[in-house]
Design a protein around this motif. Structure first.
Motif, PDB file in Angstrom:
ATOM      1  N   LEU A 171      63.586  23.707  75.473  1.00 36.65           N
ATOM      2  CA  LEU A 171      64.992  24.096  75.598  1.00 36.65           C
ATOM      3  C   LEU A 171      65.257  24.712  76.963  1.00 36.65           C
ATOM      4  CD1 LEU A 171      67.793  24.469  74.415  1.00 36.65           C
ATOM      5  CD2 LEU A 171      67.014  26.631  73.389  1.00 36.65           C
ATOM      6  N   SER A 172      64.296  25.494  77.461  1.00 41.24           N
ATOM      7  CA  SER A 172      64.460  26.111  78.773  1.00 41.24           C
ATOM      8  C   SER A 172      64.502  25.056  79.874  1.00 41.24           C
ATOM      9  CB  SER A 172      63.310  27.093  79.032  1.00 41.24           C
ATOM     10  OG  SER A 172      63.413  27.642  80.322  1.00 41.24           O
ATOM     11  N   ARG A 173      63.635  24.028  79.727  1.00 38.92           N
ATOM     12  CA  ARG A 173      63.622  22.962  80.739  1.00 38.92           C
ATOM     13  C   ARG A 173      64.930  22.156  80.711  1.00 38.92           C
ATOM     14  NH1 ARG A 173      58.281  22.403  78.806  1.00 38.92           N
ATOM     15  NH2 ARG A 173      58.865  20.554  77.593  1.00 38.92           N
ATOM     16  N   VAL A 174      65.449  21.927  79.504  1.00 38.53           N
ATOM     17  CA  VAL A 174      66.712  21.194  79.395  1.00 38.53           C
ATOM     18  C   VAL A 174      67.840  21.970  80.051  1.00 38.53           C
ATOM     19  CG1 VAL A 174      68.470  20.390  77.774  1.00 38.53           C
ATOM     20  CG2 VAL A 174      66.065  19.870  77.367  1.00 38.53           C
ATOM     21  N   LEU A 175      67.889  23.270  79.787  1.00 42.93           N
ATOM     22  CA  LEU A 175      68.949  24.097  80.368  1.00 42.93           C
ATOM     23  C   LEU A 175      68.820  24.168  81.881  1.00 42.93           C
ATOM     24  CD1 LEU A 175      69.076  27.001  77.756  1.00 42.93           C
ATOM     25  CD2 LEU A 175      70.653  25.079  77.996  1.00 42.93           C
ATOM     26  N   SER A 176      67.587  24.188  82.363  1.00 47.21           N
ATOM     27  CA  SER A 176      67.370  24.216  83.816  1.00 47.21           C
ATOM     28  C   SER A 176      67.822  22.901  84.460  1.00 47.21           C
ATOM     29  CB  SER A 176      65.890  24.460  84.108  1.00 47.21           C
ATOM     30  OG  SER A 176      65.631  24.421  85.494  1.00 47.21           O
ATOM     31  N   ARG A 177      67.500  21.785  83.778  1.00 46.24           N
ATOM     32  CA  ARG A 177      67.908  20.484  84.300  1.00 46.24           C
ATOM     33  C   ARG A 177      69.434  20.368  84.307  1.00 46.24           C
ATOM     34  NH1 ARG A 177      66.670  16.530  87.814  1.00 46.24           N
ATOM     35  NH2 ARG A 177      67.391  14.483  87.105  1.00 46.24           N
ATOM     36  N   GLN A 178      70.070  20.902  83.260  1.00 51.96           N
ATOM     37  CA  GLN A 178      71.526  20.881  83.222  1.00 51.96           C
ATOM     38  C   GLN A 178      72.120  21.649  84.397  1.00 51.96           C
ATOM     39  OE1 GLN A 178      72.235  22.266  79.097  1.00 51.96           O
ATOM     40  NE2 GLN A 178      73.415  20.364  78.823  1.00 51.96           N
ATOM     41  N   ALA A 179      71.508  22.755  84.758  1.00 49.21           N
ATOM     42  CA  ALA A 179      72.002  23.544  85.890  1.00 49.21           C
ATOM     43  C   ALA A 179      71.903  22.748  87.191  1.00 49.21           C
ATOM     44  CB  ALA A 179      71.210  24.847  85.999  1.00 49.21           C
ATOM     45  N   GLU A 180      70.806  21.971  87.360  1.00 55.49           N
ATOM     46  CA  GLU A 180      70.658  21.149  88.560  1.00 55.49           C
ATOM     47  C   GLU A 180      71.761  20.082  88.638  1.00 55.49           C
ATOM     48  OE1 GLU A 180      66.764  19.536  88.252  1.00 55.49           O
ATOM     49  OE2 GLU A 180      65.782  21.234  89.218  1.00 55.49           O
ATOM     50  N   LEU A 181      72.021  19.464  87.501  1.00 59.73           N
ATOM     51  CA  LEU A 181      73.040  18.418  87.484  1.00 59.73           C
ATOM     52  C   LEU A 181      74.435  18.996  87.722  1.00 59.73           C
ATOM     53  CD1 LEU A 181      71.816  16.164  84.530  1.00 59.73           C
ATOM     54  CD2 LEU A 181      71.350  15.928  86.964  1.00 59.73           C
ATOM     55  N   LYS A 182      74.680  20.198  87.155  1.00 62.05           N
ATOM     56  CA  LYS A 182      75.995  20.816  87.346  1.00 62.05           C
ATOM     57  C   LYS A 182      76.228  21.160  88.817  1.00 62.05           C
ATOM     58  CE  LYS A 182      76.689  22.737  82.718  1.00 62.05           C
ATOM     59  NZ  LYS A 182      76.778  23.967  81.906  1.00 62.05           N
ATOM     60  N   ALA A 183      75.166  21.500  89.538  1.00 61.19           N
ATOM     61  CA  ALA A 183      75.319  21.777  90.966  1.00 61.19           C
ATOM     62  C   ALA A 183      75.817  20.539  91.713  1.00 61.19           C
ATOM     63  CB  ALA A 183      73.981  22.250  91.541  1.00 61.19           C
ATOM     64  N   LEU A 184      75.398  19.362  91.251  1.00 57.08           N
ATOM     65  CA  LEU A 184      75.868  18.122  91.872  1.00 57.08           C
ATOM     66  C   LEU A 184      77.309  17.808  91.463  1.00 57.08           C
ATOM     67  CD1 LEU A 184      72.737  15.800  91.483  1.00 57.08           C
ATOM     68  CD2 LEU A 184      73.416  17.155  93.463  1.00 57.08           C
ATOM     69  N   THR A 185      77.617  17.972  90.172  1.00 59.20           N
ATOM     70  CA  THR A 185      78.972  17.623  89.709  1.00 59.20           C
ATOM     71  C   THR A 185      80.028  18.575  90.263  1.00 59.20           C
ATOM     72  OG1 THR A 185      78.590  18.877  87.653  1.00 59.20           O
ATOM     73  CG2 THR A 185      78.134  16.504  87.610  1.00 59.20           C
ATOM     74  N   ARG A 186      79.618  19.799  90.616  1.00 55.01           N
ATOM     75  CA  ARG A 186      80.592  20.714  91.233  1.00 55.01           C
ATOM     76  C   ARG A 186      80.975  20.228  92.631  1.00 55.01           C
ATOM     77  NH1 ARG A 186      77.579  25.038  88.845  1.00 55.01           N
ATOM     78  NH2 ARG A 186      76.373  25.241  90.769  1.00 55.01           N
ATOM     79  N   LYS A 187      80.076  19.524  93.326  1.00 56.54           N
ATOM     80  CA  LYS A 187      80.321  19.124  94.715  1.00 56.54           C
ATOM     81  C   LYS A 187      80.875  17.703  94.859  1.00 56.54           C
ATOM     82  CE  LYS A 187      76.828  21.943  97.100  1.00 56.54           C
ATOM     83  NZ  LYS A 187      75.649  21.868  98.003  1.00 56.54           N
ATOM     84  N   TYR A 188      80.385  16.798  94.018  1.00 57.23           N
ATOM     85  CA  TYR A 188      80.610  15.392  94.337  1.00 57.23           C
ATOM     86  C   TYR A 188      81.461  14.615  93.325  1.00 57.23           C
ATOM     87  CZ  TYR A 188      76.837  16.610  97.504  1.00 57.23           C
ATOM     88  OH  TYR A 188      76.075  17.237  98.455  1.00 57.23           O
ATOM     89  N   ALA A 189      81.442  15.002  92.071  1.00 57.81           N
ATOM     90  CA  ALA A 189      82.226  14.250  91.078  1.00 57.81           C
ATOM     91  C   ALA A 189      82.242  15.025  89.767  1.00 57.81           C
ATOM     92  CB  ALA A 189      81.633  12.854  90.860  1.00 57.81           C
ATOM     93  N   ALA A 190      83.022  14.528  88.820  1.00 56.97           N
ATOM     94  CA  ALA A 190      83.185  15.228  87.544  1.00 56.97           C
ATOM     95  C   ALA A 190      81.988  15.063  86.632  1.00 56.97           C
ATOM     96  CB  ALA A 190      84.447  14.728  86.833  1.00 56.97           C
ATOM     97  N   ASP A 191      81.236  13.979  86.770  1.00 55.48           N
ATOM     98  CA  ASP A 191      80.054  13.758  85.933  1.00 55.48           C
ATOM     99  C   ASP A 191      78.997  13.041  86.765  1.00 55.48           C
ATOM    100  OD1 ASP A 191      80.886  11.109  86.094  1.00 55.48           O
ATOM    101  OD2 ASP A 191      81.878  11.164  84.144  1.00 55.48           O
ATOM    102  N   ILE A 192      77.846  12.827  86.162  1.00 56.41           N
ATOM    103  CA  ILE A 192      76.724  12.249  86.903  1.00 56.41           C
ATOM    104  C   ILE A 192      77.002  10.809  87.291  1.00 56.41           C
ATOM    105  CG2 ILE A 192      74.314  11.499  86.676  1.00 56.41           C
ATOM    106  CD1 ILE A 192      74.752  14.448  87.415  1.00 56.41           C
TER     107      ILE A 192
END
Length: 592
Positions: free
Chosen positions: A302-323
């Motif tokens: 669960l910790s790894r999933v939440l960490s991966r989600q944080a990485e993806l959210k850093a991208l969606t904040r800059k470049y687009a609404a979703d992956i």
């Protein structure tokens, strides 16, 4: 061809039907009777501008309906494209209406269509020539278009290749200028794009990964509750582990055993249905067991999933609404980055491509110029020959083709053709000019200087006759192109129009009896006065009444024997000329 036209509520015309001849139809009438409304009707039928002021006083709308017979392939293709229906013989019905409030509607083949569709139909079937065409004939662009129309495919094919190459040449040239002039800005943009791509590559997102992680995180966070629900459901199906509590699978199996034990065929007939239910229950129980085996309340996962989600959210904040949007941005950035290379090697390659395209463009331009030059000589000779028969026997038409010079290689759209820098426009590098030599020994003059109004009318008609063989439009309309002409020249205009009618349907609005005498069908617009309002009708003149109408056109001599005798002479002369003109091609064929 246009076989019939009906006009309702247009100007002074209440309701009139015009039956048109495949050859030469002339339309005459007193001044103010409404001849102009017939031409207006033709213009409306061809998609022309609609004006509410043209609607008859007291009428709710004006309607023009045309019946096109033996429609050509282009017209039938257009009808099929817009869903219109032609009759089995290729007849098409076109309708244009204009309401009193200015709203306009168009129909083709019984189907409502945009007004522009009638314009496209007119391009394939109808050409209206009025006195305004004489003004257009003075514009260089229209003179070039006229020559190209005469030349046909000899110009149109290489001109199409020229335009395609020119578009690519301009795009490459513009890109080269942009890269050179904006090297610093483009370099900064390239750095930003590379930074973004590096950031995305480091995370390496997969399509739809953000949605999958959301679902997995929900399962991991609620693992205990999900395990309890799935375990109870499995126990209800399979029974308790100690065997004391039977499950649905065991109960259904026991039910099947009892039905067989009874020995009754009716009970045994229920067994297959219970068997199907048992199979479904067994499968669900097995899938629940597999689900429980997969379900893992692993805090580390669960910790790894939440960490991966944080990485993806850093991208969606800059470049687009979703992956998926982030990946699309990356693809576009890669493409844009490929066009931002400002290195010396990239600029040299782009310049080489531009120069190669310029050489190709020059080649196409030279072919177009050669074709135009050849056609110009033929058009000048054909038109001059026609002018000789239009009381301008000493006049000559010159058609010049000359390249538009450029100031040098740095001029806009400059290209080197046969050692000379010229301007590569959208229609080639040539300027075309029609010049008239009205008298022997005089210098060639532009048409607006060398021709009077009457002479300009005759030049235009001579050009139309010369163009007749190259013009695919089956119906030609001439609206008083004989203005300012009289005497022998008027007779020759009528004769030329009759010759033109041997290959085209020709409709002529005229005030000259010399022209009207050559008609295959003579229509007259007549005024009707009643209750203080003037209205007009259109009718076909029988042969016996043509002399009266021609005599009226001869300065109002319809009530004199002299006028009627003169009108009869005009008709007789016209018949003689037409017979001679029809016999001439037969003589040439016999000699051949």
């Amino acid at each position: 061809m246009l076989a019939e036209m009906r006009i309702q509520g247009l100007g002074v015309i209440d309701d009139a039907t015009l039956e048109l001849d495949p050859g030469l139809t002339v339309l005459t009438g007193e001044t103010g009777a409404g001849k102009t409304m017939v031409v207006t009707g033709l213009s409306l039928l061809g998609g022309g501008r609609a004006e509410a002021s043209r609607v008859a006083e007291g009428a709710s709308r004006a309607v023009v309906e045309g019946r096109f017979e033996r429609s050509g392939a282009a017209a039938l293709e257009l009808a099929e494209e817009v869903g219109a229906e032609a009759d089995e013989d290729g007849t098409l019905i076109a309708v244009r209406s204009v309401s009193a409030d200015g709203r306009s509607r168009a129909h083709l083949g019984g189907r409502s269509v945009p007004i522009g569709v009638l314009g496209r139909l007119a391009e394939a079937t109808l050409a209206v020539h009025g006195q305004n065409d004489q003004l257009r004939l003075l514009r260089p662009a229209d003179q070039r278009a006229l020559l190209d129309r005469y030349a046909g495919e000899a110009v149109s094919k290489p001109l199409a290749a020229y335009r395609e190459t020119r578009a690519e040449w301009q795009a490459v040239s513009a890109e080269l200028v942009e890269r050179r002039d904006n090297a610093r800005r483009l370099a900064q943009e390239a750095d930003l794009l590379r930074h973004g791509l590096t950031e995305i590559e480091a995370v390496a997102p997969q399509p739809g990964e953000d949605r999958e992680l959301v679902e997995e995180a929900k399962r991991l966070a609620a693992a205990d509750d999900l395990r309890e629900a799935a375990g109870l459901a499995r126990a209800m199906l399979s029974g308790s582990d100690d065997g004391e509590t039977p499950g649905a699978v065991g109960l259904v199996g026991e039910a099947r055993h009892r039905l067989h034990a009874g020995g009754d065929p009716d009970l045994a007939a229920l067994d297959p249905r219970l068997g199907e239910s048992l199979a479904v229950l067994t499968d669900v129980a097995a899938e629940l067991s597999a689900y429980l085996d997969r379900l893992d309340a692993d805090p580390e996962r669960l910790s790894r999933v939440l960490s991966r989600q944080a990485e993806l959210k850093a991208l969606t904040r800059k470049y687009a609404a979703d992956i998926d949007g982030v990946l699309e941005w990356a693809a576009q950035a890669q493409e844009r980055l490929a066009g931002l290379d400002t290195s010396d090697e990239a600029l040299a390659a782009l310049a080489a491509r531009r120069d190669a395209l310029a050489a190709d463009l020059a080649g196409h331009a030279a072919v177009v110029t050669a074709a135009r030059t050849e056609a110009a000589g033929r058009l000048a000779a054909d038109t001059t020959a026609e002018l000789g028969g239009l009381a301008m026997k000493d006049a000559e038409l010159h058609v010049s083709v000359a390249a538009r010079g450029a100031t040098g290689p740095d001029a806009a759209d400059a290209v080197l053709v046969e050692g000379r820098w010229v301007v590569a426009g959208s229609d080639g590098v040539d300027e075309v000019e029609l010049r008239l030599v009205p008298h022997p020994g005089s210098a060639p003059q532009p048409l607006h200087k060398g021709a009077s109004g009457g002479e300009l009318s005759r030049v235009m008609l001579a050009l139309e006759v010369a163009l007749a063989g190259a013009d695919p439009v089956p119906t030609m309309v001439f609206d008083e192109v004989d203005a300012g002409v009289g005497g022998r020249a008027a007779v020759e205009i009528g004769r030329r129009l009759a010759r033109l009618a041997a290959r085209h349907q020709v409709i002529v609005v005229t005030h000259l009896p010399q022209v009207a005498a050559y008609a295959d069908r003579h229509l007259v617009v007549q005024k009707k006065r009643g209750e203080g309002v003037t209205r007009s009708s259109v009718r076909t003149l029988p042969e016996a009444e043509r002399i009266v109408e021609l005599a009226r056109m001869l300065a109002g001599l319809d009530d004199t024997d002299t006028g009627r005798a003169h009108a009869g002479e005009l008709l007789a002369a016209a018949r003689t000329h037409r017979e001679e003109d029809r016999a001439e091609p037969r003589k040439r064929r016999r000699k051949a």
